[in-house]
Design an enzyme around this catalytic site. Structure first.
Site, PDB file in Angstrom:
ATOM      1  N   TRP A 114      35.258  55.670  46.595  1.00 53.46           N
ATOM      2  CA  TRP A 114      34.118  54.770  46.378  1.00 53.46           C
ATOM      3  C   TRP A 114      33.680  54.138  47.703  1.00 53.46           C
ATOM      4  CZ3 TRP A 114      36.114  51.436  41.645  1.00 53.46           C
ATOM      5  CH2 TRP A 114      36.219  52.270  40.533  1.00 53.46           C
ATOM      6  N   LYS A 158      40.700  31.069  41.171  1.00 56.74           N
ATOM      7  CA  LYS A 158      41.868  30.905  42.043  1.00 56.74           C
ATOM      8  C   LYS A 158      41.719  29.668  42.951  1.00 56.74           C
ATOM      9  CE  LYS A 158      44.549  34.192  40.712  1.00 56.74           C
ATOM     10  NZ  LYS A 158      45.876  33.880  40.174  1.00 56.74           N
ATOM     11  N   TYR A 184      36.557  35.547  39.955  1.00 56.41           N
ATOM     12  CA  TYR A 184      38.014  35.495  40.128  1.00 56.41           C
ATOM     13  C   TYR A 184      38.366  34.514  41.246  1.00 56.41           C
ATOM     14  CZ  TYR A 184      42.726  37.344  41.113  1.00 56.41           C
ATOM     15  OH  TYR A 184      44.074  37.491  41.312  1.00 56.41           O
ATOM     16  N   GLY A 227      54.097  35.992  33.973  1.00 57.42           N
ATOM     17  CA  GLY A 227      53.566  37.300  34.377  1.00 57.42           C
ATOM     18  C   GLY A 227      54.670  38.233  34.846  1.00 57.42           C
ATOM     19  N   HIS A 228      55.863  38.120  34.260  1.00 59.19           N
ATOM     20  CA  HIS A 228      57.019  38.869  34.777  1.00 59.19           C
ATOM     21  C   HIS A 228      56.952  40.368  34.544  1.00 59.19           C
ATOM     22  CE1 HIS A 228      58.126  38.783  30.599  1.00 59.19           C
ATOM     23  NE2 HIS A 228      59.205  39.505  30.831  1.00 59.19           N
ATOM     24  N   SER A 273      44.750  34.603  45.964  1.00 58.76           N
ATOM     25  CA  SER A 273      44.334  35.904  46.505  1.00 58.76           C
ATOM     26  C   SER A 273      43.508  35.669  47.767  1.00 58.76           C
ATOM     27  CB  SER A 273      43.482  36.603  45.462  1.00 58.76           C
ATOM     28  OG  SER A 273      42.729  37.631  46.048  1.00 58.76           O
ATOM     29  N   SER A 274      43.503  36.662  48.652  1.00 60.46           N
ATOM     30  CA  SER A 274      42.722  36.508  49.895  1.00 60.46           C
ATOM     31  C   SER A 274      41.220  36.516  49.632  1.00 60.46           C
ATOM     32  CB  SER A 274      43.091  37.604  50.897  1.00 60.46           C
ATOM     33  OG  SER A 274      42.864  38.872  50.336  1.00 60.46           O
ATOM     34  N   CYS A 275      40.782  36.868  48.421  1.00 60.56           N
ATOM     35  CA  CYS A 275      39.340  36.874  48.142  1.00 60.56           C
ATOM     36  C   CYS A 275      38.773  35.469  47.922  1.00 60.56           C
ATOM     37  CB  CYS A 275      39.026  37.755  46.940  1.00 60.56           C
ATOM     38  SG  CYS A 275      39.573  37.061  45.383  1.00 60.56           S
ATOM     39  N   HIS A 292      42.932  48.564  41.540  1.00 57.69           N
ATOM     40  CA  HIS A 292      42.630  48.327  42.952  1.00 57.69           C
ATOM     41  C   HIS A 292      42.661  49.668  43.692  1.00 57.69           C
ATOM     42  CE1 HIS A 292      43.908  44.176  41.875  1.00 57.69           C
ATOM     43  NE2 HIS A 292      42.934  43.871  42.698  1.00 57.69           N
ATOM     44  N   ASP A 316      31.051  48.566  48.432  1.00 57.70           N
ATOM     45  CA  ASP A 316      32.079  48.404  49.478  1.00 57.70           C
ATOM     46  C   ASP A 316      32.826  47.092  49.314  1.00 57.70           C
ATOM     47  OD1 ASP A 316      32.035  50.670  51.033  1.00 57.70           O
ATOM     48  OD2 ASP A 316      30.469  49.925  52.391  1.00 57.70           O
ATOM     49  N   LEU A 364      52.644  43.616  38.214  1.00 63.09           N
ATOM     50  CA  LEU A 364      52.986  44.075  39.574  1.00 63.09           C
ATOM     51  C   LEU A 364      53.689  42.977  40.360  1.00 63.09           C
ATOM     52  CD1 LEU A 364      52.425  46.105  42.040  1.00 63.09           C
ATOM     53  CD2 LEU A 364      50.351  44.783  42.415  1.00 63.09           C
ATOM     54  N   VAL A 365      53.096  41.784  40.364  1.00 63.91           N
ATOM     55  CA  VAL A 365      53.586  40.679  41.186  1.00 63.91           C
ATOM     56  C   VAL A 365      54.814  40.016  40.561  1.00 63.91           C
ATOM     57  CG1 VAL A 365      52.931  38.384  42.004  1.00 63.91           C
ATOM     58  CG2 VAL A 365      51.325  40.271  42.210  1.00 63.91           C
ATOM     59  N   GLY A 366      54.710  39.663  39.284  1.00 65.98           N
ATOM     60  CA  GLY A 366      55.815  38.960  38.624  1.00 65.98           C
ATOM     61  C   GLY A 366      57.075  39.807  38.559  1.00 65.98           C
ATOM     62  N   ARG A 388      40.872  46.680  55.032  1.00 64.59           N
ATOM     63  CA  ARG A 388      41.738  45.915  54.129  1.00 64.59           C
ATOM     64  C   ARG A 388      43.139  45.836  54.722  1.00 64.59           C
ATOM     65  NH1 ARG A 388      37.496  45.069  52.282  1.00 64.59           N
ATOM     66  NH2 ARG A 388      36.764  45.121  50.123  1.00 64.59           N
TER      67      ARG A 388
END
Ligand code: GFB
Length: 314
Positions: free
Chosen positions: A203, A141, A137, A11-12, A108-110, A180, A270, A15-17, A210
């Site tokens: 929204w 994870k 998701y 995933g380079h 992920s925190s979710c 996001h 929400d 965003l993260v990679g 968060r």
């Protein structure tokens, strides 16, 4: 990891990679490999197996995932569970087969129960039901982090996991349907400013809280864990600070110098009202974030106006 260890960042380009690659280069690591989606389809088990056999990486950052904001997660749950299970199953098993020295899986925190106590400790995992907007998701994870634990337990593979909070930074997804909240607000508020709109739509109620972590900090935390942590339990990565979506929108307004109003669309969800990570475990290991939220928003706003808006939208 040695500076000349062969490191594969899955995933380079994301965003993260991409942040992990930047941080590895800054730290002096020299042999970093990555494959674009067109070069290697990570949902293709045979292709992934062949890639690992050919390249034989020593370390793996598993930062490839099918991701999206609240809207994308709610609308396409089948894609979110299927694609993510495929990617992580293929990479974790291939890493096991070629005996990589260490793998870091990013979640992920979710993944935590919707109503669990706050701030959220690692041990609260699987103590209750999940937030419905991102259940698919989160289940993928959770399977990924459990797989790392089980491969460690059964085979002795050094596979570890971390659970970052909501991330933001350059190279994010700015598509308003699937983004996001941070990139979505940066784009919406910038566009409202340049079109002289009297308001911008936010929204939901603006009340959910968060926690936001700048992606280069997250990358630094990931490399810190790769270098310093071998435990079976996953580790939270966050800032320990939270703000409401309304406060976030005000901050983005300030960065963009937009003078219009915020208009809350209560027809949009929400999601969970709060998901603040307990970061004590990582703090005790010796790591802390650097970038404060105001500074991070300014950086991303500037990046967006120069690199994204400047080249793609106009
Ligand atoms: O970032 P976000 O899409 O995802 O939304 P989650 C966070 C909050 O921002 C929600 C509100 O309360 C949204 O209603 N919001 C306000 C907006 N305006 C907007 C907007 O224009 N776009 C978006 N996207 N949101 C995600 C999960 O949850 O968090 C993923 O769906 C993942 O699985 C990720 O875990 C980190 O924070 O609610």
């Amino acid at each position: 990891m040695d500076k000349n260890s062969k490191i594969y960042v899955a995933g380079h380009k994301g965003l993260v990679g991409s942040a992990i690659v930047r941080n590895l280069i800054q730290k002096g690591y020299t042999k970093i490999i990555g494959k674009t989606h067109s070069e290697l389809d990570l949902t293709d088990q045979r292709a992934v197996q062949a890639f690992f056999k050919e390249e034989n990486p020593e370390y793996v950052f598993l930062a490839a995932a099918h991701v999206g904001g609240i809207n994308a997660n709610s609308a396409y749950p089948a894609d979110f569970i299927y694609i993510n299970l495929e990617i992580q199953n293929n990479i974790i098993k291939a890493a096991h087969d070629v005996k990589v020295k260490k793998l870091l899986f990013l979640g992920s925190s979710c993944i935590y129960p919707k109503l669990c106590p706050q701030p959220i400790k690692e041990e609260y995992l699987l103590n209750g039901y999940l937030e419905t907007t991102n259940e698919a998701y989160a289940l993928a994870k959770i399977a990924g982090l459990k797989m790392c634990q089980y491969f460690k337990r059964q085979y002795g593979d050094n596979f570890i996991s971390c659970m970052p909070t909501n991330l933001y930074g350059p190279w994010d997804n700015f598509d308003l349907e699937t983004a996001h909240v941070m990139p979505a607000l940066i784009r919406k508020i910038h566009e409202a400013k340049i079109s002289n709109s009297p308001f911008v739509e936010i929204w939901g109620s603006g009340k959910p809280l968060r926690e936001f972590l700048y992606v280069d900090d997250m990358a630094d935390g990931c490399i810190f864990l790769m270098e310093n942590y071998d435990g079976e339990e996953h580790v939270n990565i966050g800032t320990g600070k939270e703000i409401t979506i309304k406060e976030l929108a005000e901050m983005v307004k300030e960065a963009a110098k937009f003078k219009g109003q915020l208009k809350f669309n209560l027809d949009m969800p929400d999601g969970t009202l709060r998901k603040l990570l307990d970061i004590n475990k990582l703090t005790k290991l010796g790591w802390k974030h650097q970038v404060q939220i105001n500074d991070g928003i300014t950086r991303v706003y500037e990046w967006f106006t120069k690199n994204y808006y400047g080249t793609i939208c106009v």
